[in-house]
Scaffold this motif. Sequence first.
Motif, PDB file in Angstrom:
ATOM      1  N   ASP A   1       0.819  -1.203   0.000  1.00  0.00           N
ATOM      2  CA  ASP A   1       0.000   0.000   0.000  1.00  0.00           C
ATOM      3  C   ASP A   1       0.862   1.266   0.000  1.00  0.00           C
ATOM      4  N   PHE A   2       0.179   2.407   0.108  1.00  0.00           N
ATOM      5  CA  PHE A   2       0.849   3.698   0.150  1.00  0.00           C
ATOM      6  C   PHE A   2       0.598   4.363   1.499  1.00  0.00           C
ATOM      7  N   LEU A   3       1.630   5.009   2.020  1.00  0.00           N
ATOM      8  CA  LEU A   3       1.484   5.837   3.207  1.00  0.00           C
ATOM      9  C   LEU A   3       1.254   7.268   2.743  1.00  0.00           C
ATOM     10  N   VAL A   4       0.124   7.819   3.136  1.00  0.00           N
ATOM     11  CA  VAL A   4      -0.270   9.159   2.722  1.00  0.00           C
ATOM     12  C   VAL A   4       0.152  10.165   3.792  1.00  0.00           C
ATOM     13  N   ILE A   5       0.719  11.288   3.362  1.00  0.00           N
ATOM     14  CA  ILE A   5       1.060  12.392   4.256  1.00  0.00           C
ATOM     15  C   ILE A   5       0.019  13.488   4.043  1.00  0.00           C
ATOM     16  N   GLY A   6      -0.671  13.860   5.119  1.00  0.00           N
ATOM     17  CA  GLY A   6      -1.656  14.929   5.048  1.00  0.00           C
ATOM     18  C   GLY A   6      -1.127  16.212   5.654  1.00  0.00           C
ATOM     19  N   ASN A   7      -2.019  17.185   5.857  1.00  0.00           N
ATOM     20  CA  ASN A   7      -1.571  18.508   6.278  1.00  0.00           C
ATOM     21  C   ASN A   7      -2.259  19.051   7.521  1.00  0.00           C
ATOM     22  N   ASN A   8      -3.077  18.233   8.220  1.00  0.00           N
ATOM     23  CA  ASN A   8      -3.710  18.722   9.447  1.00  0.00           C
ATOM     24  C   ASN A   8      -4.116  17.534  10.322  1.00  0.00           C
ATOM     25  N   ASP A   9      -4.857  17.815  11.403  1.00  0.00           N
ATOM     26  CA  ASP A   9      -5.193  16.727  12.327  1.00  0.00           C
ATOM     27  C   ASP A   9      -6.448  15.959  11.922  1.00  0.00           C
ATOM     28  N   PHE A  10      -6.967  16.221  10.750  1.00  0.00           N
ATOM     29  CA  PHE A  10      -7.975  15.332  10.163  1.00  0.00           C
ATOM     30  C   PHE A  10      -7.299  14.240   9.338  1.00  0.00           C
ATOM     31  N   LEU A  11      -6.101  14.535   8.844  1.00  0.00           N
ATOM     32  CA  LEU A  11      -5.310  13.551   8.119  1.00  0.00           C
ATOM     33  C   LEU A  11      -3.844  13.948   8.227  1.00  0.00           C
ATOM     34  N   ARG A  12      -3.144  13.335   9.175  1.00  0.00           N
ATOM     35  CA  ARG A  12      -1.690  13.487   9.179  1.00  0.00           C
ATOM     36  C   ARG A  12      -1.046  12.339   8.411  1.00  0.00           C
ATOM     37  N   PHE A  13      -1.389  11.094   8.789  1.00  0.00           N
ATOM     38  CA  PHE A  13      -0.915   9.923   8.059  1.00  0.00           C
ATOM     39  C   PHE A  13      -2.107   9.022   7.768  1.00  0.00           C
ATOM     40  N   GLY A  14      -2.117   8.441   6.581  1.00  0.00           N
ATOM     41  CA  GLY A  14      -3.184   7.534   6.213  1.00  0.00           C
ATOM     42  C   GLY A  14      -2.671   6.444   5.293  1.00  0.00           C
ATOM     43  N   ILE A  15      -3.534   5.495   5.001  1.00  0.00           N
ATOM     44  CA  ILE A  15      -3.212   4.384   4.101  1.00  0.00           C
ATOM     45  C   ILE A  15      -4.088   4.494   2.859  1.00  0.00           C
ATOM     46  N   TYR A  16      -3.461   4.307   1.716  1.00  0.00           N
ATOM     47  CA  TYR A  16      -4.183   4.298   0.440  1.00  0.00           C
ATOM     48  C   TYR A  16      -3.806   3.024  -0.301  1.00  0.00           C
ATOM     49  N   THR A  17      -4.795   2.283  -0.745  1.00  0.00           N
ATOM     50  CA  THR A  17      -4.541   0.987  -1.377  1.00  0.00           C
ATOM     51  C   THR A  17      -4.354   1.077  -2.882  1.00  0.00           C
ATOM     52  N   GLY A  18      -4.602   2.265  -3.451  1.00  0.00           N
ATOM     53  CA  GLY A  18      -4.560   2.408  -4.899  1.00  0.00           C
ATOM     54  C   GLY A  18      -5.925   2.587  -5.492  1.00  0.00           C
ATOM     55  N   GLN A  19      -6.942   2.459  -4.657  1.00  0.00           N
ATOM     56  CA  GLN A  19      -8.320   2.696  -5.095  1.00  0.00           C
ATOM     57  C   GLN A  19      -9.157   3.072  -3.869  1.00  0.00           C
ATOM     58  N   GLY A  20     -10.310   3.674  -4.119  1.00  0.00           N
ATOM     59  CA  GLY A  20     -11.171   4.076  -3.012  1.00  0.00           C
ATOM     60  C   GLY A  20     -10.640   5.309  -2.306  1.00  0.00           C
ATOM     61  N   SER A  21     -10.925   5.414  -1.002  1.00  0.00           N
ATOM     62  CA  SER A  21     -10.552   6.584  -0.214  1.00  0.00           C
ATOM     63  C   SER A  21      -9.368   6.295   0.700  1.00  0.00           C
ATOM     64  N   VAL A  22      -8.690   7.365   1.082  1.00  0.00           N
ATOM     65  CA  VAL A  22      -7.618   7.268   2.068  1.00  0.00           C
ATOM     66  C   VAL A  22      -8.218   6.957   3.439  1.00  0.00           C
ATOM     67  N   ARG A  23      -7.572   6.073   4.186  1.00  0.00           N
ATOM     68  CA  ARG A  23      -8.016   5.724   5.535  1.00  0.00           C
ATOM     69  C   ARG A  23      -7.036   6.317   6.550  1.00  0.00           C
TER      70      ARG A  23
END
Length: 360
Positions: A167-189
């Motif tokens: 999977d992918f580790l997503v870097i966000g920009n606030n406390d609603f999403l700092r780090f998340g997981i993205y599988t390549g489809q659908g939404s970031v978790r």
Amino acid sequence: MAKNVVFLFCLFVLYACRQSPVRYSGDPVFPDTDTLQATLINADFIFDFPRQIALSDSLLVIRDVGAAIPGEPAYFHLFSDRGDYLGSFGRRGRGPGELLESTTLTFDRNGTAYAYDPASKKTVCYPLHDSLPCPFREFDMRQALPDSLVRQRYTRITDLLRIPAGDFLVIGNNDFLRFGIYTGQGSVRPIWNTYPQLTAMGTPAEVWSIFNSSAKYRLAPDGSKLACATYVGAVLDCYSVDNDRMERIGTYRIYEPVYKIFEGVTPTQITRTDRTVIGFEDLDVTNRYIYGLLNGCSQGAYAYPDRIVVFDWEGRPVRSYHVDMPLCKIAVDDKRGVIYALTASEGEPCRLVRFDLPDE
């Protein structure tokens, strides 16, 4: 009366705790120091504004955002570990396989490179084991975040790191999403949304901005750990990563961030002042150690660093290497005992060099 005194005392204690100073170590003391001499491995290629050296087996990829202009349209330049130029890929544009912007380049276990384009909201994959120009595939990420987060909370994906196993580790920009997981489809978790305290008086939004102002994010080669290093001040924030779970290993505060706020800008953005101490110019990690170009000079007397520092994943200083020229980017090959780097000597073009590490 006594109850009122007790109540006021409790309020004072709570306020004092909230305003308690955040301690910074200052310049780390390294138990081991050494000197490294550079070996020039490419004196011919002209880099414009290189932002990263990425290493995949015996291949080096230089991400050069300044080169993405008409007449020199490629973001990525490929070299052998001997410094031979092999070609360029990742054209600037809106077409298939093209990028308007590029964040950190990462690889999977097969040597496929992944580049996220935050402007086009897509990720492009380049299998580098094939000949250049290499084929590509891409996936659309415009629906990866709920519209409510984007419009109402100003949430965005600032970077995307490939986890070697899948999977992918997503870097966000606030406390609603700092780090998340993205599988390549659908939404970031989202899987981690808290930030460390950096100042006694700073707001949470200021801390978010510090970690989005030229900060560096690097995954260990086995995908089990993540290091985040700030450029404004020097803070090293480390995490363990296990599938879709994260835990903070520790936060290591070296230089306190000094900054000012852009007035009237939403979301909050900070900028440097002459008193800002520059932290990590660049970062690379192995499964065992964290390597950094730790600067330590003020913005008003800016100079590129001429030392490479090493920490373990617990934040303990391990060693410091003094080098014979200032550097702007590094990549570490711990299997071969080599550090690749780009020089940053004043008035001279960037050059690709290597440093052979002494035996431990």
